[in-house]
Design a protein around this motif. Structure first.
Motif, mmCIF file in Angstrom:
data_model
loop_
_atom_site.group_PDB
_atom_site.id
_atom_site.type_symbol
_atom_site.label_atom_id
_atom_site.label_comp_id
_atom_site.label_asym_id
_atom_site.label_seq_id
_atom_site.Cartn_x
_atom_site.Cartn_y
_atom_site.Cartn_z
ATOM 1 N N ALA A 40 -10.060 4.930 -2.267
ATOM 2 C CA ALA A 40 -10.491 4.619 -0.901
ATOM 3 C C ALA A 40 -10.045 5.687 0.093
ATOM 4 N N GLU A 41 -8.935 6.355 -0.186
ATOM 5 C CA GLU A 41 -8.498 7.448 0.678
ATOM 6 C C GLU A 41 -9.367 8.685 0.489
ATOM 7 N N LEU A 42 -9.835 8.885 -0.724
ATOM 8 C CA LEU A 42 -10.671 10.037 -1.036
ATOM 9 C C LEU A 42 -12.083 9.857 -0.489
ATOM 10 N N LEU A 43 -12.565 8.621 -0.501
ATOM 11 C CA LEU A 43 -13.938 8.300 -0.105
ATOM 12 C C LEU A 43 -13.913 7.342 1.076
ATOM 13 N N PRO A 44 -13.601 7.834 2.260
ATOM 14 C CA PRO A 44 -13.354 6.944 3.402
ATOM 15 C C PRO A 44 -14.579 6.175 3.865
ATOM 16 N N GLY A 45 -15.782 6.608 3.514
ATOM 17 C CA GLY A 45 -16.961 5.889 3.959
ATOM 18 C C GLY A 45 -17.327 4.700 3.099
ATOM 19 N N LEU A 46 -16.651 4.516 1.965
ATOM 20 C CA LEU A 46 -16.994 3.440 1.045
ATOM 21 C C LEU A 46 -16.069 2.245 1.234
ATOM 22 N N ASP A 47 -16.599 1.057 1.012
ATOM 23 C CA ASP A 47 -15.839 -0.178 1.200
ATOM 24 C C ASP A 47 -15.298 -0.644 -0.150
ATOM 25 N N PRO A 48 -13.974 -0.531 -0.382
ATOM 26 C CA PRO A 48 -13.411 -0.917 -1.687
ATOM 27 C C PRO A 48 -13.479 -2.412 -1.960
ATOM 28 N N ARG A 49 -13.815 -3.208 -0.947
ATOM 29 C CA ARG A 49 -13.970 -4.651 -1.176
ATOM 30 C C ARG A 49 -15.220 -4.950 -1.992
ATOM 31 N N ILE A 50 -16.189 -4.060 -1.951
ATOM 32 C CA ILE A 50 -17.465 -4.278 -2.628
ATOM 33 C C ILE A 50 -17.453 -3.707 -4.038
ATOM 34 N N HIS A 51 -16.835 -2.534 -4.194
ATOM 35 C CA HIS A 51 -16.766 -1.886 -5.504
ATOM 36 C C HIS A 51 -15.310 -1.584 -5.850
ATOM 37 N N THR A 52 -14.943 -1.891 -7.081
ATOM 38 C CA THR A 52 -13.633 -1.497 -7.575
ATOM 39 C C THR A 52 -13.713 -0.045 -8.016
ATOM 40 N N LEU A 53 -13.005 0.814 -7.299
ATOM 41 C CA LEU A 53 -13.084 2.243 -7.570
ATOM 42 C C LEU A 53 -11.913 2.691 -8.433
ATOM 43 N N PRO A 54 -12.146 3.592 -9.381
ATOM 44 C CA PRO A 54 -11.048 4.088 -10.212
ATOM 45 C C PRO A 54 -10.098 4.951 -9.394
ATOM 46 N N ALA A 55 -8.825 4.952 -9.779
ATOM 47 C CA ALA A 55 -7.868 5.834 -9.120
ATOM 48 C C ALA A 55 -8.246 7.288 -9.395
ATOM 49 N N VAL A 56 -7.867 8.163 -8.489
ATOM 50 C CA VAL A 56 -8.212 9.574 -8.623
ATOM 51 C C VAL A 56 -7.310 10.216 -9.676
ATOM 52 N N THR A 57 -7.929 10.946 -10.607
ATOM 53 C CA THR A 57 -7.183 11.573 -11.692
ATOM 54 C C THR A 57 -7.208 13.089 -11.557
#
Length: 344
Positions: free
Chosen positions: A51-68
């Protein structure tokens, strides 16, 4: 609607997810029913929440993988975490990483590279301009996404090249939004330096995209076409507004070239020919995967003027990458892609 008989998902790793094209690809992938975003990779941002990397996306809607970190990708590939690699790295970086970690270049089922590293066809990559090379892309496992300027230029000149109209060197001039220069800070793209004006840069034949334009035109025309290029930075975040001026081998009327262009692009989902008297605008294609075109002739029909507008981050980069993936996976070409712009 999901196409019958197609595989349900491609598992995507985005390499270089912190840049503008990486973020734009992530936004489009999350809205695409067939693309599963399973890995986000960035050396600079490794370990941080997505969510910090992609500030325009809402993490409540999609579970995003941690940045590797990119170093973790070979192991994740072996574990089956992804089958498709989308490279959004600066020019030269993917070629260097592939030489350092050959398995990363060899093992994914599909790779789409958004840099210029393989646009010359090296490494078995197919040039990913669907409107010109659709059949080759559909059979490819490695695709080199075209640059933003060359995409607009190729679409503006493609019918003229295919018809054998071009009678001499082409002159291309284009305004670009600042995101085309990448996300790394630079003095010339800072607000104070750019606000309130536009500036030419690398005019002539020194811009890297000149060679790419010439390669495309040579393939389409069947003979070499010289290109000179006058790129310009404009105080806008995104968009390309391009004019191509070509000498014609034989005189043609505006109605003749407009009819030929309209026939060539009939049925193309992401190329819109404007009516006579209308001209492309960057704002009406913003955030869409569409390129708008308008053409005419001048100088007694001896010169073609072809104009184009597209969003450099979508049809000029991430959106075209999704379009290519749709073809590679046997899906409808326009699946999951925005055709409408956001003018306001």
């Amino acid at each position: 609607m999901r196409p019958d008989g197609a595989r349900r998902h491609a598992r995507i790793a985005v390499l270089g997810a912190s840049g503008y094209t990486g973020q734009e690809f992530a936004r489009l992938a999350l809205a695409h029913p067939g693309l599963e975003l399973t890995v986000l990779s960035s050396r600079e941002h490794a370990g941080r929440p997505a969510a910090e990397l992609l500030p325009g996306l809402d993490p409540r809607i999609h579970t995003l993988p941690a940045v590797t970190d990119p170093a973790a990708l070979p192991g994740l590939l072996e574990q089956g975490a992804f089958d498709t690699l989308v490279c959004c790295l600066p020019h030269g970086a993917w070629r260097a990483l592939a030489a350092e970690v050959p398995a990363l270049a060899r093992l994914p089922q599909r790779i789409v590279d958004l840099s210029s590293d393989h646009r010359d066809g090296s490494g078995g990559y197919v040039y990913g301009l669907p409107e010109a090379f659709r059949a080759e892309i559909a059979d490819a496992a490695r695709v080199a996404n075209p640059g933003c300027y060359p995409t607009a230029a190729a679409l503006a000149m493609l019918p003229a090249a295919e018809h054998g109209w071009i009678g001499g060197p082409a002159m291309v001039s284009a305004l670009s939004g600042v995101s085309g220069a990448g996300r790394s800070p630079a003095l010339r793209t800072s607000f104070v330096e750019l606000d309130g004006g536009a500036a030419f840069y690398r005019v002539g034949v020194e811009h890297a995209h000149v060679a790419e334009m010439e390669r495309s035109l040579a393939r389409l025309a069947g003979s070499a076409v010289e290109v000179a290029f006058a790129p310009q930075l404009a105080p806008m975040a995104r968009g390309i507004l391009l004019t191509a001026t070509l000498p014609l081998a034989s005189a043609l009327t505006p109605l003749e070239v407009q009819a030929a262009y309209r026939e060539r692009y009939a049925g193309e989902p992401f190329v819109r020919m404007l009516d006579p008297g209308q001209w492309p605008e960057t704002r009406v294609v913003r955030a869409s995967n569409r390129c708008d075109l308008a053409v005419t002739t001048v100088h007694g029909g001896r010169t073609l003027v072809a104009t184009a507008a597209l969003d450099n981050l979508v049809k000029g980069a991430a959106g075209q990458a999704v379009q290519n993936l749709n073809l590679m996976l046997g899906w409808p070409e326009n699946w999951g892609l925005p055709a409408h712009g956001t003018p306001w």
